[in-house]
Write a protein that holds these residues in place. Sequence first.
Motif, PDB file in Angstrom:
ATOM      1  N   PHE A  37       1.048  -1.174  -0.120  1.00 47.44           N
ATOM      2  CA  PHE A  37      -0.020  -0.036  -0.076  1.00 47.44           C
ATOM      3  C   PHE A  37       0.774   1.323   0.021  1.00 47.44           C
ATOM      4  O   PHE A  37       0.747   2.251  -0.635  1.00 47.44           O
ATOM      5  CB  PHE A  37      -0.997   0.166   0.995  1.00 47.44           C
ATOM      6  CG  PHE A  37      -1.912   1.152   1.339  1.00 47.44           C
ATOM      7  CD1 PHE A  37      -2.867   1.313   0.281  1.00 47.44           C
ATOM      8  CD2 PHE A  37      -1.728   2.072   2.040  1.00 47.44           C
ATOM      9  CE1 PHE A  37      -3.823   2.645   0.346  1.00 47.44           C
ATOM     10  CE2 PHE A  37      -2.392   3.215   2.189  1.00 47.44           C
ATOM     11  CZ  PHE A  37      -3.665   3.451   1.371  1.00 47.44           C
ATOM     12  N   VAL A  38       1.967   1.077   0.827  1.00 51.38           N
ATOM     13  CA  VAL A  38       2.823   2.410   0.969  1.00 51.38           C
ATOM     14  C   VAL A  38       3.570   2.475  -0.363  1.00 51.38           C
ATOM     15  O   VAL A  38       3.564   3.492  -1.004  1.00 51.38           O
ATOM     16  CB  VAL A  38       3.897   2.390   2.109  1.00 51.38           C
ATOM     17  CG1 VAL A  38       5.005   3.254   1.646  1.00 51.38           C
ATOM     18  CG2 VAL A  38       3.327   2.435   3.433  1.00 51.38           C
ATOM     19  N   VAL A  39       4.084   1.554  -1.287  1.00 52.31           N
ATOM     20  CA  VAL A  39       4.655   1.535  -2.520  1.00 52.31           C
ATOM     21  C   VAL A  39       3.635   2.244  -3.538  1.00 52.31           C
ATOM     22  O   VAL A  39       4.089   3.066  -4.184  1.00 52.31           O
ATOM     23  CB  VAL A  39       5.193   0.160  -2.768  1.00 52.31           C
ATOM     24  CG1 VAL A  39       5.872   0.496  -4.353  1.00 52.31           C
ATOM     25  CG2 VAL A  39       6.462   0.047  -2.041  1.00 52.31           C
ATOM     26  N   THR A  40       2.375   1.638  -3.492  1.00 51.16           N
ATOM     27  CA  THR A  40       1.429   2.059  -4.720  1.00 51.16           C
ATOM     28  C   THR A  40       1.025   3.583  -4.308  1.00 51.16           C
ATOM     29  O   THR A  40       0.720   4.299  -5.196  1.00 51.16           O
ATOM     30  CB  THR A  40       0.344   1.261  -4.694  1.00 51.16           C
ATOM     31  OG1 THR A  40      -0.486   1.106  -3.380  1.00 51.16           O
ATOM     32  CG2 THR A  40       0.853  -0.168  -5.276  1.00 51.16           C
ATOM     33  N   SER A  41       0.860   3.864  -3.023  1.00 48.91           N
ATOM     34  CA  SER A  41       0.568   5.180  -2.693  1.00 48.91           C
ATOM     35  C   SER A  41       1.516   6.171  -3.058  1.00 48.91           C
ATOM     36  O   SER A  41       1.451   7.509  -3.589  1.00 48.91           O
ATOM     37  CB  SER A  41       0.273   5.285  -1.271  1.00 48.91           C
ATOM     38  OG  SER A  41      -0.665   4.613  -1.030  1.00 48.91           O
ATOM     39  N   ALA A  46       3.643  10.473  -6.491  1.00 50.14           N
ATOM     40  CA  ALA A  46       4.666  11.185  -7.649  1.00 50.14           C
ATOM     41  C   ALA A  46       3.824  11.628  -9.018  1.00 50.14           C
ATOM     42  O   ALA A  46       4.222  12.367  -9.261  1.00 50.14           O
ATOM     43  CB  ALA A  46       5.617   9.966  -7.770  1.00 50.14           C
ATOM     44  N   LYS A  47       2.817  10.704  -9.401  1.00 47.95           N
ATOM     45  CA  LYS A  47       2.161  11.002 -10.592  1.00 47.95           C
ATOM     46  C   LYS A  47       1.404  12.031 -10.699  1.00 47.95           C
ATOM     47  O   LYS A  47       1.293  12.991 -11.335  1.00 47.95           O
ATOM     48  CB  LYS A  47       1.451   9.566 -11.105  1.00 47.95           C
ATOM     49  CG  LYS A  47       0.841   9.857 -12.313  1.00 47.95           C
ATOM     50  CD  LYS A  47      -0.171   8.774 -12.666  1.00 47.95           C
ATOM     51  CE  LYS A  47      -0.947   9.091 -14.054  1.00 47.95           C
ATOM     52  NZ  LYS A  47      -1.374  10.205 -14.361  1.00 47.95           N
ATOM     53  N   CYS A  48       0.717  12.276  -9.361  1.00 48.61           N
ATOM     54  CA  CYS A  48      -0.099  13.699  -9.210  1.00 48.61           C
ATOM     55  C   CYS A  48       0.438  14.699  -9.243  1.00 48.61           C
ATOM     56  O   CYS A  48       0.162  15.755  -9.808  1.00 48.61           O
ATOM     57  CB  CYS A  48      -1.002  13.379  -7.941  1.00 48.61           C
ATOM     58  SG  CYS A  48      -2.250  12.148  -8.036  1.00 48.61           S
ATOM     59  N   ASP A  51       2.052  15.313 -12.633  1.00 46.74           N
ATOM     60  CA  ASP A  51       0.822  15.765 -13.552  1.00 46.74           C
ATOM     61  C   ASP A  51       0.481  17.466 -13.362  1.00 46.74           C
ATOM     62  O   ASP A  51       0.250  18.244 -14.112  1.00 46.74           O
ATOM     63  CB  ASP A  51      -0.370  14.918 -13.221  1.00 46.74           C
ATOM     64  CG  ASP A  51      -0.316  13.505 -13.929  1.00 46.74           C
ATOM     65  OD1 ASP A  51       0.533  13.409 -14.562  1.00 46.74           O
ATOM     66  OD2 ASP A  51      -1.173  12.877 -13.826  1.00 46.74           O
ATOM     67  N   ARG A  52       0.431  17.798 -11.898  1.00 44.74           N
ATOM     68  CA  ARG A  52       0.357  19.250 -11.573  1.00 44.74           C
ATOM     69  C   ARG A  52       1.090  20.106 -12.074  1.00 44.74           C
ATOM     70  O   ARG A  52       1.024  21.004 -12.709  1.00 44.74           O
ATOM     71  CB  ARG A  52       0.311  19.107  -9.962  1.00 44.74           C
ATOM     72  CG  ARG A  52      -0.054  20.610  -9.570  1.00 44.74           C
ATOM     73  CD  ARG A  52      -1.485  21.006  -9.976  1.00 44.74           C
ATOM     74  NE  ARG A  52      -1.517  22.521  -9.422  1.00 44.74           N
ATOM     75  CZ  ARG A  52      -2.568  23.127  -9.976  1.00 44.74           C
ATOM     76  NH1 ARG A  52      -3.343  22.864 -10.980  1.00 44.74           N
ATOM     77  NH2 ARG A  52      -2.720  24.456  -9.397  1.00 44.74           N
ATOM     78  N   GLN A  53       2.507  19.390 -11.881  1.00 41.65           N
ATOM     79  CA  GLN A  53       3.747  20.544 -12.638  1.00 41.65           C
ATOM     80  C   GLN A  53       3.577  20.657 -14.066  1.00 41.65           C
ATOM     81  O   GLN A  53       3.767  21.699 -14.613  1.00 41.65           O
ATOM     82  CB  GLN A  53       5.189  19.600 -12.190  1.00 41.65           C
ATOM     83  CG  GLN A  53       5.507  19.874 -10.613  1.00 41.65           C
ATOM     84  CD  GLN A  53       6.906  19.100 -10.357  1.00 41.65           C
ATOM     85  OE1 GLN A  53       7.149  18.153 -10.954  1.00 41.65           O
ATOM     86  NE2 GLN A  53       7.277  19.530  -9.191  1.00 41.65           N
ATOM     87  N   GLU A  54       3.298  19.453 -14.643  1.00 41.92           N
ATOM     88  CA  GLU A  54       2.946  19.978 -16.174  1.00 41.92           C
ATOM     89  C   GLU A  54       1.943  20.635 -16.471  1.00 41.92           C
ATOM     90  O   GLU A  54       2.028  21.549 -17.501  1.00 41.92           O
ATOM     91  CB  GLU A  54       2.775  18.246 -16.891  1.00 41.92           C
ATOM     92  CG  GLU A  54       4.103  17.401 -16.991  1.00 41.92           C
ATOM     93  CD  GLU A  54       3.520  15.997 -17.560  1.00 41.92           C
ATOM     94  OE1 GLU A  54       2.407  15.694 -17.763  1.00 41.92           O
ATOM     95  OE2 GLU A  54       4.647  15.358 -17.427  1.00 41.92           O
TER      96      GLU A  54
END
Length: 82
Positions: A37-41, A46-48, A51-54
């Motif tokens: 759960f920690v790894v997938t979170s 990181a993806k969010c 995406d926000r930076q992009e």
Amino acid sequence: MQAAVSFGISLVAMAYGITQLPLGTWERGFLALGLIFVVTSTFTLAKCVRDRQEVEEVTNRVDKARLDKLISEHDPFEVKAL
């Protein structure tokens, strides 16, 4: 490359640590699920963030292009008829 290697080492070390604990199967399973759960979170976070930076980068580029257009179209020596 360094981040990927350190991630792999930490994941393997945690999995090894969980298997070596003097616990029962249920406790190990609980810790393993927590680790997953920690790894997938972490990947989701990181993806969010990426995406926000992009989105901000694209918005900044559009704003800069609009400003450049306004500046290029502005003529400070233009005489306006009354």
